[in-house]
Design a protein around this motif. Sequence first.
Motif, PDB file in Angstrom:
ATOM      1  N   VAL A 124       0.821  -1.215   0.000  1.00 52.95           N
ATOM      2  CA  VAL A 124       0.000   0.000   0.000  1.00 52.95           C
ATOM      3  C   VAL A 124       0.863   1.277   0.000  1.00 52.95           C
ATOM      4  O   VAL A 124       0.483   2.297  -0.588  1.00 52.95           O
ATOM      5  N   GLU A 125       2.062   1.212   0.609  1.00 53.49           N
ATOM      6  CA  GLU A 125       2.949   2.396   0.650  1.00 53.49           C
ATOM      7  C   GLU A 125       3.276   2.900  -0.757  1.00 53.49           C
ATOM      8  O   GLU A 125       3.445   4.103  -0.962  1.00 53.49           O
ATOM      9  N   ASN A 126       3.380   1.989  -1.709  1.00 50.18           N
ATOM     10  CA  ASN A 126       3.679   2.401  -3.087  1.00 50.18           C
ATOM     11  C   ASN A 126       2.610   3.352  -3.618  1.00 50.18           C
ATOM     12  O   ASN A 126       2.892   4.213  -4.442  1.00 50.18           O
ATOM     13  N   VAL A 127       1.375   3.172  -3.150  1.00 56.09           N
ATOM     14  CA  VAL A 127       0.279   4.038  -3.589  1.00 56.09           C
ATOM     15  C   VAL A 127       0.346   5.365  -2.834  1.00 56.09           C
ATOM     16  O   VAL A 127       0.293   6.438  -3.440  1.00 56.09           O
ATOM     17  N   ILE A 153      -8.008  -4.285  -0.800  1.00 55.91           N
ATOM     18  CA  ILE A 153      -9.024  -3.277  -1.143  1.00 55.91           C
ATOM     19  C   ILE A 153      -9.352  -2.389   0.065  1.00 55.91           C
ATOM     20  O   ILE A 153      -9.456  -1.168  -0.064  1.00 55.91           O
ATOM     21  N   LYS A 154      -9.496  -2.996   1.237  1.00 57.51           N
ATOM     22  CA  LYS A 154      -9.869  -2.241   2.438  1.00 57.51           C
ATOM     23  C   LYS A 154      -8.815  -1.185   2.774  1.00 57.51           C
ATOM     24  O   LYS A 154      -9.148  -0.036   3.084  1.00 57.51           O
ATOM     25  N   ALA A 155      -7.545  -1.579   2.708  1.00 57.14           N
ATOM     26  CA  ALA A 155      -6.462  -0.641   3.028  1.00 57.14           C
ATOM     27  C   ALA A 155      -6.443   0.516   2.037  1.00 57.14           C
ATOM     28  O   ALA A 155      -6.270   1.681   2.415  1.00 57.14           O
ATOM     29  N   LYS A 158      -9.351   2.970   2.651  1.00 56.59           N
ATOM     30  CA  LYS A 158      -9.074   3.859   3.773  1.00 56.59           C
ATOM     31  C   LYS A 158      -8.189   5.029   3.304  1.00 56.59           C
ATOM     32  O   LYS A 158      -8.492   6.202   3.559  1.00 56.59           O
ATOM     33  N   LEU A 159      -7.149   4.669   2.571  1.00 53.45           N
ATOM     34  CA  LEU A 159      -6.230   5.676   2.029  1.00 53.45           C
ATOM     35  C   LEU A 159      -6.968   6.640   1.087  1.00 53.45           C
ATOM     36  O   LEU A 159      -6.770   7.862   1.137  1.00 53.45           O
ATOM     37  N   ALA A 160      -7.840   6.093   0.245  1.00 54.69           N
ATOM     38  CA  ALA A 160      -8.589   6.913  -0.709  1.00 54.69           C
ATOM     39  C   ALA A 160      -9.525   7.876   0.026  1.00 54.69           C
ATOM     40  O   ALA A 160      -9.579   9.063  -0.298  1.00 54.69           O
ATOM     41  N   LYS A 161     -10.249   7.377   1.018  1.00 56.64           N
ATOM     42  CA  LYS A 161     -11.179   8.213   1.809  1.00 56.64           C
ATOM     43  C   LYS A 161     -10.436   9.364   2.482  1.00 56.64           C
ATOM     44  O   LYS A 161     -10.878  10.508   2.422  1.00 56.64           O
ATOM     45  N   GLU A 162      -9.299   9.042   3.122  1.00 53.20           N
ATOM     46  CA  GLU A 162      -8.516  10.066   3.834  1.00 53.20           C
ATOM     47  C   GLU A 162      -8.082  11.196   2.903  1.00 53.20           C
ATOM     48  O   GLU A 162      -7.904  12.332   3.336  1.00 53.20           O
TER      49      GLU A 162
END
Length: 379
Positions: A124-127, A153-155, A158-162
């Motif tokens: 996920v850090e890459n994103v 997908i869940k992680a 969360k990143l997208a929402k933030e």
Amino acid sequence: MKFGTKVIHAGLEPDSATGAIMTPIYQTSTYIQDGVGNHKGYEYSRTLNPTRNALEINVAAIENGKYGAAFGSGLAAIDCVLKMLNPGDEVISTNDLYGGTYRIFKTIFEKYGIVFHFVPMGEVENVSKKINDKTKLIWVETPTNPTLQIIDIKALAKLAKENNILLAVDNTFATPYLQNPLDLGADIVMHSATKYLGGHSDVVMGVLVVKDDDLATEMYRIQNSSGAVCGPMDSFLVLRGIKTLHLRMKQHCINGKAIAEFLQSHPKVDKVYWPGLTTHKNHDIAKEQMKDFGGMVSFTLAGDRLEEALEIVKKLKLFTLAESLGGVESLVGHPATMTHAAIPKEEREKSGVVDTLIRLSVGVEDTEDLIEDLKNALA
Ligand SMILES: *Cc1c(COP(=O)(O)O)cnc(C)c1O
């Protein structure tokens, strides 16, 4: 309503005009108006057609969404999502993307000023490293093609929402039977209905499902304005396909497991890619977000001889050599010379697409016959 009931009943009422139980194929472009503007809700079939509409309601229900839209192909559905963006907006996408998705991003939408970043999304850090204030969309495909990587997908939701970014998931490989991205926090789900939803390799179609009212307004505005809709006959075929989706998927999963395990124990096989194997890199995430692990299995041969891979592919009898996937019949593909041939060898090998990689779309035939076929071809 549970899944097996929804696929058969959601959106499907007996026809009000005739009582027909099966959704009629409303092969019409237009509808009578009893005086200007006075009609039964249908004016013109690009905008709304009863057969397509029944399908749209059905797919929205099986993805636990509110609104569905059906298109002339999976790529036409992707085209609709990209048209929600504006010049200057940035998209972060997985690096081992379906070839056609990569092509529409790079050769169509880049031209209109949209910027694409391709990163390995297994971490996920890459994103998060690529996010800036222009990032408007994260595009995920999981499991990926052809090496069945799993993305959390869940992680990412969360990143997208933030960061106030839309998250879209291409759910073609998993199907709504195995995975429901909207429940995991995604905003948009996309399917190439050509594959498992249709399920019989007899139609090309795409669908989108969303929950949010404003996103739905945009989706339908673009669907109607660009006009890349599917016809009533194709809508009927996919509606019929979906009615057995849960039954087909159960058998796809049984066969996928048996074949992954058979290949894993075969001396001529090197790597086996199937998210259900405990040796799979992201097996734990797959277990968390999927109900089972599907019928797509890829493997490589010990050694690096291209000719050997081509020979095996040719020797298979029940697995037919062809592009596409997700039908009741088993298919085999050789990504390096077929779907990924346009990508330079060095580049494709970075994402595991080596010369000996073979991809199976395991069908719903009897397990023993499929294993026998593989045994003979590998001998
Ligand atoms: C086939 C496919 C598409 C494209 O869909 P079409 O119906 O061929 O336009 C997109 N994503 C994935 C994962 C696919 O397998």
